[in-house]
Scaffold this motif. Structure first.
Motif, mmCIF file in Angstrom:
data_model
loop_
_atom_site.group_PDB
_atom_site.id
_atom_site.type_symbol
_atom_site.label_atom_id
_atom_site.label_comp_id
_atom_site.label_asym_id
_atom_site.label_seq_id
_atom_site.Cartn_x
_atom_site.Cartn_y
_atom_site.Cartn_z
ATOM 1 N N GLY A 342 35.286 33.722 38.918
ATOM 2 C CA GLY A 342 36.000 34.818 38.398
ATOM 3 C C GLY A 342 36.835 35.520 39.609
ATOM 4 O O GLY A 342 38.214 35.799 39.424
ATOM 5 N N SER A 346 41.150 35.682 40.052
ATOM 6 C CA SER A 346 41.680 37.246 40.244
ATOM 7 C C SER A 346 42.790 37.412 40.952
ATOM 8 O O SER A 346 43.087 36.919 42.205
ATOM 9 C CB SER A 346 40.752 38.091 40.722
ATOM 10 O OG SER A 346 39.700 38.002 40.056
ATOM 11 N N SER A 348 44.475 40.484 41.268
ATOM 12 C CA SER A 348 44.299 41.818 41.709
ATOM 13 C C SER A 348 43.229 41.982 42.703
ATOM 14 O O SER A 348 42.155 41.223 42.688
ATOM 15 C CB SER A 348 43.960 42.584 40.342
ATOM 16 O OG SER A 348 43.461 44.017 40.800
ATOM 17 N N LEU A 351 40.130 43.625 41.379
ATOM 18 C CA LEU A 351 39.209 42.985 40.372
ATOM 19 C C LEU A 351 38.467 41.867 41.382
ATOM 20 O O LEU A 351 37.345 41.550 40.958
ATOM 21 C CB LEU A 351 40.246 42.359 39.441
ATOM 22 C CG LEU A 351 39.428 41.365 38.272
ATOM 23 C CD1 LEU A 351 38.516 42.309 37.545
ATOM 24 C CD2 LEU A 351 40.588 40.829 37.291
ATOM 25 N N ALA A 352 39.154 41.326 42.454
ATOM 26 C CA ALA A 352 38.503 40.306 43.062
ATOM 27 C C ALA A 352 37.159 40.943 43.735
ATOM 28 O O ALA A 352 36.121 40.310 43.932
ATOM 29 C CB ALA A 352 39.476 39.854 44.118
ATOM 30 N N PHE A 355 34.542 41.311 41.565
ATOM 31 C CA PHE A 355 33.631 39.935 41.155
ATOM 32 C C PHE A 355 32.871 39.442 42.276
ATOM 33 O O PHE A 355 31.860 39.190 42.186
ATOM 34 C CB PHE A 355 34.938 38.797 40.969
ATOM 35 C CG PHE A 355 35.257 38.658 39.663
ATOM 36 C CD1 PHE A 355 34.358 38.524 38.568
ATOM 37 C CD2 PHE A 355 36.343 38.946 39.101
ATOM 38 C CE1 PHE A 355 34.509 38.077 37.047
ATOM 39 C CE2 PHE A 355 36.800 39.005 37.751
ATOM 40 C CZ PHE A 355 35.873 38.293 36.508
#
Length: 444
Positions: A342, A346, A348, A351-352, A355
């Motif tokens: 994930g 990513s 972004s 968001l990274a 994860f």
């Protein structure tokens, strides 16, 4: 079979002659499950045991102090040489002594009083930190001296870690091993976050040499805490033991004959070698997440996994009482792989980071239960050697991952390498769990 089941008239948690103590240890079963929100918080039952509390408390201090030295050494080498290549070479200079002395130290820990070994090695690490301080304060500016001191320090650490980890099973009951591992791992991960940040703040204020001195003073606390531990000699004193190549080889044979131990090591190798993408963080920060600011992106990527691990430790009450340790390891490794995949997908930065933090939580769960399996599934006379191999796997896996991901990132691009590695973790771990049921069936 757990070695705490003995009829020799000794204390099964210390190996010393049984005698009444003013501070009674808790019943192995522990108190009934906590209600409300407290059942989700960190399981602190092992801290009610005085000996374990001393060992754990010392870790709080040294977890931060050791990270000050971990920052100071590469910083000093870079200041002297202006070369990142020399910084990388120094890291490899410390790896070989760590591997050799961790394997040998595991065998030594099975032959002598582990408390004595901890005293010797902690004093050795403290003296090394003092020597780091002296050379920095005197302005030697010698990379050779730094590498020698680093090699000696890592050798002492290799001797220390197996004895320290193997001692836990003698201090806490089997039902609380997962909780004890969660407590220790949370402190170490917190040190990996706080230590570098504190070093960055302190270097401009007090200077580089003083970081070494702070670490040395912190180690004095550790030596005092270890001194107050009970004696931890081998349970069967009638058996004469040695710590040579033959005994180290016997440890590897022991692993090969006990599938659950072998699988616990393989699970960590799969997760770290295929799924640890830290070598690609600089490239991802410079390319994929450049709009957020390269410095900010790089710092967040490196900090996200340890922060996630700390969060997982703080809420370890949600999983530390689980009895199916094998399934917990399998699930954690699969979750790690999925989270890394994930992260690779990513675009972004935020968001990274999420994860990677989830991956950190999964890594904490995996560490807790792999550690518990190693302590509960091995007999006491083999625990030191098991912890020696564990130290080598933990130290070597990420370094192999750096080579693998660096090559894959150059060939296929960093994001494709990260996604592919994460998916490979998931597929390989599930395949191994299906093919060999020993880990699935293991429960404490």
């Amino acid at each position: 079979m757990d070695s705490s089941d003995n009829t020799t008239g000794t204390d099964p948690r210390t190996g010393a002659a049984a005698e009444p103590e003013p501070e009674a240890e808790p019943d192995p079963g522990g108190p009934p499950p906590r209600g409300g929100w407290r059942r989700f918080a960190m399981d602190t039952r092992p801290l009610r045991i005085p000996a374990y509390r001393r060992l754990w408390s010392s870790t709080i201090v040294t977890a931060v102090g050791s990270q000050l030295t971990a920052v100071a050494v590469p910083k000093q080498i870079f200041d002297i040489t202006g070369s990142s290549a020399w910084v990388g070479a120094a890291g490899m200079a410390g790896l070989l002594p760590l591997i050799v002395f961790a394997l040998w130290g595991g065998a030594v820990a099975d032959t002598m009083d582990r408390r004595t070994l901890l005293l010797i090695t902690n004093c050795g690490i403290a003296v090394t930190s003092v020597l780091f301080w002296i050379q920095a304060a005197a302005g030697f500016d010698s990379v050779a001296v730094l590498m020698v001191l680093l090699a000696v320090q890592q050798a002492f650490w290799g001797l220390n870690a197996p004895a320290r980890n193997a001692s836990i099973a003698r201090l806490v009951p089997a039902g609380e091993l997962a909780a004890a591992n969660a407590l220790g791992s949370t402190v170490m991960q917190t040190g990996q976050v706080v230590g570098p940040l504190l070093a960055g703040v302190l270097i401009p204020v007090i200077g580089l040499p003083e970081l070494y001195l702070i670490d040395a003073l912190a180690l004095c606390v550790t030596v005092w805490a270890v001194y107050r531990l009970p004696a931890l000699p081998p349970l069967d004193l009638a058996v004469k033991r040695r710590a040579g190549v033959r005994e180290i080889a016997a440890g590897f044979r022991y692993i090969s004959l006990h599938k659950v131990l072998l699988l616990s090591f393989l699970a960590d190798i799969i997760a770290m070698v295929f799924g640890m993408p830290r070598a690609l963080f600089p490239q991802l920060a410079a390319e994929t997440y450049a709009p957020y600011g390269e410095g900010l992106a790089l710092g967040l990527l490196f900090a996200a996994i340890p922060i996630g691990a700390v969060v997982g430790g703080l809420f370890s009450g949600t999983f530390s009482r689980a009895r199916r340790h094998g399934w917990m390891v399998i699930g954690a490794v699969v979750a790690w792989g999925a989270a890394i995949a994930g992260f690779g997908l990513s675009g972004s930065l935020w968001l990274a980071v999420v994860f990677l933090a989830v991956a950190g939580i999964a890594d904490m769960v995996s560490m807790v239960f792999r550690g518990a399996i190693l302590l509960s599934a091995a007999t006491d006379e083999m625990r030191g050697r098991m912890q020696g191999v564990f130290t080598v796997v933990v130290a070597g896996g990420p370094r192999l991952a750096d080579v693998l991901h660096g090559a894959a990132g150059s060939a296929f691009g960093p994001r494709a390498a990260v996604v592919g590695g994460g998916l490979l973790v998931v597929v390989t771990m599930l395949g191994l769990a299906c093919a060999v049921p020993a880990l699935r069936r293991y429960r404490v």
